[in-house]
Design a protein around this motif. Structure first.
Motif, PDB file in Angstrom:
ATOM      1  N   SER A 141     -16.940   5.259   4.305  1.00 50.27           N
ATOM      2  CA  SER A 141     -16.564   4.599   3.053  1.00 50.27           C
ATOM      3  C   SER A 141     -15.793   5.575   2.182  1.00 50.27           C
ATOM      4  O   SER A 141     -15.440   6.681   2.600  1.00 50.27           O
ATOM      5  CB  SER A 141     -17.829   4.124   2.325  1.00 50.27           C
ATOM      6  N   GLY A 142     -15.552   5.156   0.941  1.00 48.55           N
ATOM      7  CA  GLY A 142     -14.836   6.017   0.025  1.00 48.55           C
ATOM      8  C   GLY A 142     -15.661   7.188  -0.463  1.00 48.55           C
ATOM      9  O   GLY A 142     -15.124   8.224  -0.854  1.00 48.55           O
ATOM     10  N   GLY A 143     -16.966   7.047  -0.432  1.00 47.25           N
ATOM     11  CA  GLY A 143     -17.826   8.107  -0.933  1.00 47.25           C
ATOM     12  C   GLY A 143     -18.598   8.862   0.126  1.00 47.25           C
ATOM     13  O   GLY A 143     -19.087   9.967  -0.130  1.00 47.25           O
ATOM     14  N   HIS A 144     -18.717   8.283   1.326  1.00 51.74           N
ATOM     15  CA  HIS A 144     -19.557   8.903   2.349  1.00 51.74           C
ATOM     16  C   HIS A 144     -18.972   8.676   3.744  1.00 51.74           C
ATOM     17  O   HIS A 144     -18.360   7.647   4.013  1.00 51.74           O
ATOM     18  CB  HIS A 144     -20.974   8.328   2.302  1.00 51.74           C
ATOM     19  N   THR A 145     -19.173   9.644   4.604  1.00 52.16           N
ATOM     20  CA  THR A 145     -18.842   9.495   6.017  1.00 52.16           C
ATOM     21  C   THR A 145     -19.928  10.209   6.800  1.00 52.16           C
ATOM     22  O   THR A 145     -20.162  11.401   6.591  1.00 52.16           O
ATOM     23  CB  THR A 145     -17.460  10.099   6.351  1.00 52.16           C
ATOM     24  N   MET A 146     -20.602   9.485   7.679  1.00 53.74           N
ATOM     25  CA  MET A 146     -21.707  10.096   8.418  1.00 53.74           C
ATOM     26  C   MET A 146     -21.886   9.449   9.786  1.00 53.74           C
ATOM     27  O   MET A 146     -21.489   8.298  10.003  1.00 53.74           O
ATOM     28  CB  MET A 146     -23.009  10.010   7.612  1.00 53.74           C
ATOM     29  N   ILE A 147     -22.461  10.227  10.682  1.00 55.10           N
ATOM     30  CA  ILE A 147     -22.795   9.762  12.026  1.00 55.10           C
ATOM     31  C   ILE A 147     -24.309   9.836  12.167  1.00 55.10           C
ATOM     32  O   ILE A 147     -24.915  10.884  11.922  1.00 55.10           O
ATOM     33  CB  ILE A 147     -22.102  10.621  13.096  1.00 55.10           C
ATOM     34  N   VAL A 148     -24.914   8.713  12.523  1.00 54.21           N
ATOM     35  CA  VAL A 148     -26.371   8.590  12.521  1.00 54.21           C
ATOM     36  C   VAL A 148     -26.855   8.100  13.885  1.00 54.21           C
ATOM     37  O   VAL A 148     -26.261   7.196  14.479  1.00 54.21           O
ATOM     38  CB  VAL A 148     -26.830   7.601  11.430  1.00 54.21           C
ATOM     39  N   HIS A 149     -27.935   8.695  14.363  1.00 49.46           N
ATOM     40  CA  HIS A 149     -28.585   8.210  15.590  1.00 49.46           C
ATOM     41  C   HIS A 149     -29.680   7.238  15.176  1.00 49.46           C
ATOM     42  O   HIS A 149     -30.673   7.622  14.555  1.00 49.46           O
ATOM     43  CB  HIS A 149     -29.183   9.385  16.366  1.00 49.46           C
ATOM     44  N   VAL A 150     -29.485   5.967  15.473  1.00 47.92           N
ATOM     45  CA  VAL A 150     -30.507   4.956  15.187  1.00 47.92           C
ATOM     46  C   VAL A 150     -31.332   4.798  16.463  1.00 47.92           C
ATOM     47  O   VAL A 150     -30.933   4.110  17.398  1.00 47.92           O
ATOM     48  CB  VAL A 150     -29.868   3.620  14.760  1.00 47.92           C
ATOM     49  N   GLU A 151     -32.463   5.474  16.504  1.00 44.61           N
ATOM     50  CA  GLU A 151     -33.268   5.565  17.721  1.00 44.61           C
ATOM     51  C   GLU A 151     -33.987   4.259  18.037  1.00 44.61           C
ATOM     52  O   GLU A 151     -34.188   3.902  19.191  1.00 44.61           O
ATOM     53  CB  GLU A 151     -34.293   6.695  17.575  1.00 44.61           C
ATOM     54  N   ALA A 152     -34.404   3.566  16.988  1.00 47.61           N
ATOM     55  CA  ALA A 152     -35.102   2.289  17.125  1.00 47.61           C
ATOM     56  C   ALA A 152     -34.964   1.570  15.798  1.00 47.61           C
ATOM     57  O   ALA A 152     -34.465   2.131  14.819  1.00 47.61           O
ATOM     58  CB  ALA A 152     -36.576   2.516  17.470  1.00 47.61           C
TER      59      ALA A 152
END
Length: 341
Positions: A141-152
């Motif tokens: 987005s305009g304020g955040h950029t992230m990569i997340v592991h959604v395990e469950a």
């Protein structure tokens, strides 16, 4: 369960009614025109607009859903992260309603709601958690950029994020450098459509770094120096389109490559993406191509759920309440800098 959700984390006021995983109403009031004059979001103006719009929007959402306040089982609102004064409008309003109606209240993490927005779809929108599978999720987005592991379901781990500018911020700042109107990202995307993405070779910061972190500040600076040395491009429509396409290609290559590479490293077969920049048509196309090439399932948030909205807040709140999560105290404060845990 019937729930009213409120979202006021930045410059969009939204109210939604959710029942049993189905979005009965999702009303959003944008402030783009208000902030265009200033070239960006002015927190005080955003807060005033939330105060002006929130009650009418909540009433509209209830009316569209054909639900009365007394029929609500719970309330929810974004607790953070976001602009402090903007967050307070929605959070305190929802807490006050919960107190008056003697109903449960849950404060929701804005980014966590984005994580599950790709699992909401249809008309009317319905949560499809039966199809959920572990995934690597890109929030951009305009304020955040992230990569997340959604395990469950409801279990996730932040792998990496931008160390400086967000991807959307890079889009907007480059657009401002070339004189495009606010919001700059969509305007740059439009110009890029007819351009050559290989015309100019801009850096891909941290593309080959082993970590999952990202960086876009260097790319923005590179464009600034490029324009200093080649100011004539601003008056050449064709080359300006090439410039926009080349900048967009650099941003997207970093986002797509690092997201897909992370999924492969973790042995996951699913990638999701959400957040305002996920509205970008080229990003959606590049993610689809990369996932197809690597036999990965791709779930993209629908465009109306990419930007800030209360529907995703309500869906996540309902899911958490059904799991038995404790209610948020009615005197709880905002978390303007709430980290995704």
């Amino acid at each position: 369960m019937t729930l009213l959700a409120i979202e006021t984390s930045c410059d969009e006021t939204s109210a939604a009614v959710v029942r049993d995983g189905r979005v009965l109403a999702n009303v959003v009031s944008s402030q783009i025109a208000l902030h265009a004059e200033y070239g960006g979001v002015v927190p005080e103006l955003a807060t005033r607009e939330h105060l002006r719009n929130l009650v009418p929007l909540a009433q509209t959402a209830l009316r569209e859903a054909r639900v009365t306040a007394k029929q609500l089982d719970a309330l929810a609102a974004t607790r953070g992260p976001g602009l402090p004064s903007a967050l307070m409008v929605g959070l305190k309003a929802a807490q006050a309603m919960a107190f008056a109606l003697r109903k449960s209240f849950l404060g929701i993490h804005h980014h966590e709601a984005h994580l599950y927005s790709p699992w909401i779809g249809g008309d009317p929108p319905v949560a499809d958690f039966a199809s959920f599978q572990p995934n690597v999720s890109l929030i951009v987005s305009g304020g955040h950029t992230m990569i997340v592991h959604v395990e469950a379901e409801l279990k996730h781990r932040l792998l990496g994020s931008t160390v400086d500018d967000a991807a959307g911020e890079c889009f907007d700042k480059v657009a401002k450098l070339i004189g495009l109107p606010y919001p700059g990202g969509p305007a740059l995307e439009k110009l890029a459509e007819g351009g050559n993405p290989r015309a100019f070779d801009f850096p891909r910061p941290m593309l080959n770094e082993p970590s999952d972190d990202l960086s876009f500040s260097g790319l923005k600076t590179s464009v600034r120096y490029f324009l200093r040395d080649h100011p004539e491009i601003l008056n050449d429509g064709r080359r300006l389109g090439d410039l926009c396409a080349s900048v967009q290609a650099a941003i997207l290559e970093v986002l797509v490559t690092k997201t897909v590479r992370t999924a492969k490293r973790l042995g996951l077969r699913c990638v999701t993406a959400s957040g305002g920049v996920t509205c970008n048509r080229a990003l959606r196309k590049e993610l689809a191509a990369a996932c197809g090439k690597n036999a990965l399932t791709l779930r993209l948030a629908e465009k109306n759920l990419c930007t800030d909205n209360a529907a995703m807040i309500g869906i996540l709140a309902e899911r958490k309440m059904l799991r038995g999560d404790a209610a948020t105290p009615l005197d709880a404060e905002i978390h303007a800098s709430w980290d995704l845990e």
